[in-house]
Design a protein around this motif. Structure first.
Motif, PDB file in Angstrom:
ATOM      1  N   ASN A 174      42.973  43.241  47.930  1.00  0.00           N
ATOM      2  CA  ASN A 174      44.179  42.541  48.372  1.00  0.00           C
ATOM      3  C   ASN A 174      44.615  41.487  47.361  1.00  0.00           C
ATOM      4  OD1 ASN A 174      45.287  43.156  51.275  1.00  0.00           O
ATOM      5  ND2 ASN A 174      43.094  43.528  51.307  1.00  0.00           N
ATOM      6  N   MET A 175      43.660  40.760  46.790  1.00  0.00           N
ATOM      7  CA  MET A 175      43.994  39.749  45.779  1.00  0.00           C
ATOM      8  C   MET A 175      44.605  40.400  44.537  1.00  0.00           C
ATOM      9  SD  MET A 175      40.787  37.149  45.906  1.00  0.00           S
ATOM     10  CE  MET A 175      41.131  35.511  46.494  1.00  0.00           C
ATOM     11  N   ILE A 176      43.998  41.477  44.103  1.00  0.00           N
ATOM     12  CA  ILE A 176      44.505  42.172  42.914  1.00  0.00           C
ATOM     13  C   ILE A 176      45.920  42.688  43.164  1.00  0.00           C
ATOM     14  CG2 ILE A 176      44.211  44.248  41.488  1.00  0.00           C
ATOM     15  CD1 ILE A 176      41.121  43.804  41.882  1.00  0.00           C
ATOM     16  N   TYR A 177      46.122  43.309  44.322  1.00  0.00           N
ATOM     17  CA  TYR A 177      47.446  43.855  44.596  1.00  0.00           C
ATOM     18  C   TYR A 177      48.484  42.748  44.757  1.00  0.00           C
ATOM     19  CZ  TYR A 177      50.796  47.399  45.773  1.00  0.00           C
ATOM     20  OH  TYR A 177      51.888  48.220  45.742  1.00  0.00           O
ATOM     21  N   ALA A 178      48.094  41.615  45.341  1.00  0.00           N
ATOM     22  CA  ALA A 178      49.021  40.480  45.446  1.00  0.00           C
ATOM     23  C   ALA A 178      49.436  40.008  44.054  1.00  0.00           C
ATOM     24  CB  ALA A 178      48.379  39.339  46.229  1.00  0.00           C
TER      25      ALA A 178
ATOM     26  N   PHE B 251      55.528  39.720  50.781  1.00  0.00           N
ATOM     27  CA  PHE B 251      54.370  40.528  50.408  1.00  0.00           C
ATOM     28  C   PHE B 251      53.138  39.652  50.219  1.00  0.00           C
ATOM     29  CE2 PHE B 251      55.963  39.409  46.174  1.00  0.00           C
ATOM     30  CZ  PHE B 251      54.796  39.080  45.507  1.00  0.00           C
ATOM     31  N   PHE B 252      53.335  38.468  49.641  1.00  0.00           N
ATOM     32  CA  PHE B 252      52.202  37.573  49.408  1.00  0.00           C
ATOM     33  C   PHE B 252      51.669  37.015  50.722  1.00  0.00           C
ATOM     34  CE2 PHE B 252      49.929  33.733  48.463  1.00  0.00           C
ATOM     35  CZ  PHE B 252      49.152  34.110  47.386  1.00  0.00           C
ATOM     36  N   LEU B 253      52.558  36.606  51.597  1.00  0.00           N
ATOM     37  CA  LEU B 253      52.126  36.081  52.893  1.00  0.00           C
ATOM     38  C   LEU B 253      51.347  37.136  53.675  1.00  0.00           C
ATOM     39  CD1 LEU B 253      55.323  34.078  53.924  1.00  0.00           C
ATOM     40  CD2 LEU B 253      53.125  33.159  53.144  1.00  0.00           C
ATOM     41  N   PHE B 254      51.812  38.389  53.618  1.00  0.00           N
ATOM     42  CA  PHE B 254      51.113  39.470  54.304  1.00  0.00           C
ATOM     43  C   PHE B 254      49.714  39.674  53.725  1.00  0.00           C
ATOM     44  CE2 PHE B 254      49.936  43.996  54.322  1.00  0.00           C
ATOM     45  CZ  PHE B 254      49.766  44.162  55.692  1.00  0.00           C
ATOM     46  N   LEU B 255      49.622  39.821  52.400  1.00  0.00           N
ATOM     47  CA  LEU B 255      48.322  40.073  51.766  1.00  0.00           C
ATOM     48  C   LEU B 255      47.385  38.874  51.905  1.00  0.00           C
ATOM     49  CD1 LEU B 255      49.562  42.028  48.631  1.00  0.00           C
ATOM     50  CD2 LEU B 255      48.308  42.964  50.577  1.00  0.00           C
ATOM     51  N   ALA B 256      47.917  37.671  51.770  1.00  0.00           N
ATOM     52  CA  ALA B 256      47.086  36.472  51.943  1.00  0.00           C
ATOM     53  C   ALA B 256      46.568  36.385  53.375  1.00  0.00           C
ATOM     54  CB  ALA B 256      47.875  35.218  51.577  1.00  0.00           C
ATOM     55  N   SER B 257      47.380  36.782  54.346  1.00  0.00           N
ATOM     56  CA  SER B 257      46.931  36.786  55.749  1.00  0.00           C
ATOM     57  C   SER B 257      45.772  37.752  55.946  1.00  0.00           C
ATOM     58  CB  SER B 257      48.084  37.173  56.677  1.00  0.00           C
ATOM     59  OG  SER B 257      49.114  36.230  56.606  1.00  0.00           O
ATOM     60  N   ILE B 258      45.876  38.927  55.344  1.00  0.00           N
ATOM     61  CA  ILE B 258      44.789  39.904  55.428  1.00  0.00           C
ATOM     62  C   ILE B 258      43.530  39.325  54.788  1.00  0.00           C
ATOM     63  CG2 ILE B 258      43.981  42.196  54.686  1.00  0.00           C
ATOM     64  CD1 ILE B 258      46.167  42.293  56.847  1.00  0.00           C
ATOM     65  N   GLU B 259      43.675  38.744  53.602  1.00  0.00           N
ATOM     66  CA  GLU B 259      42.528  38.149  52.906  1.00  0.00           C
ATOM     67  C   GLU B 259      41.845  37.098  53.790  1.00  0.00           C
ATOM     68  OE1 GLU B 259      44.100  36.560  49.239  1.00  0.00           O
ATOM     69  OE2 GLU B 259      45.046  38.481  48.778  1.00  0.00           O
ATOM     70  N   ILE B 260      42.625  36.222  54.383  1.00  0.00           N
ATOM     71  CA  ILE B 260      42.075  35.147  55.200  1.00  0.00           C
ATOM     72  C   ILE B 260      41.405  35.705  56.457  1.00  0.00           C
ATOM     73  CG2 ILE B 260      42.717  33.149  56.628  1.00  0.00           C
ATOM     74  CD1 ILE B 260      44.742  32.486  54.326  1.00  0.00           C
ATOM     75  N   LEU B 261      42.027  36.685  57.095  1.00  0.00           N
ATOM     76  CA  LEU B 261      41.419  37.304  58.276  1.00  0.00           C
ATOM     77  C   LEU B 261      40.088  37.966  57.931  1.00  0.00           C
ATOM     78  CD1 LEU B 261      44.509  38.885  60.058  1.00  0.00           C
ATOM     79  CD2 LEU B 261      43.090  36.993  60.871  1.00  0.00           C
TER      80      LEU B 261
END
Length: 146
Positions: A30-34, A116-126
């Motif tokens: 997720n970090m890489i794709y963000a 897109f960043f908010l979505f991926l960052a949310s996944i990372e945090i979850l």
């Protein structure tokens, strides 16, 4: 079809170290794709390339020191993919909790407003909350055999 579903249900659950390692992989992907999407976004958003060329990203002054700090912080989830598999129980447990907390701070500190960043960052945090949840509930395997 029912045989396939039956095999899936009967599968032995993944051990904790493998689960943690896989979760760190999910965080990293997720970090890489963000970062990839942020790079693409920079090219399609007017003025962003010029801003970066001037040495700023928003109000943040880009520097070698900042890049080194970012590299160190991104190394935490990278190395946890491996360390989750090899560290002994107690150290592993605390390393995952501390690494997840530090990485969450890193993600939150670099938050952007692009959807897109908010979505991926949310996944990372979850996922990192789930890593903490697993690590906190993880029981010493040696105590289970007694």
């Amino acid at each position: 079809m029912t045989q396939t579903l039956h095999k899936i249900k009967d599968k032995t659950p993944m051990n904790v170290t493998a689960q943690l390692s896989m979760l760190w992989l999910i965080v990293m992907f997720n970090m890489i794709y963000a970062d990839i999407l942020a790079f693409i976004s920079a090219f399609i958003t007017p003025g962003v390339i010029d801003e970066l060329m001037s040495g700023y990203s928003g109000s943040v002054k880009l520097s070698q020191k900042l890049l080194l700090i970012s590299a160190i912080l991104i190394e935490i989830p990278i190395i946890m993919i491996f360390l989750s598999r090899i560290l002994k129980y107690q150290i592993n447990r605390w390393a995952n909790i501390i690494a997840a907390l530090l990485t969450m701070l890193f993600v939150i500190g670099g938050i952007e407003t692009n959807p897109f960043f908010l979505f991926l960052a949310s996944i990372e945090i979850l996922v990192m909350f789930y890593i903490i949840f697993i690590a906190v509930r993880w029981q010493n395997p040696q105590n289970l055999s007694n």
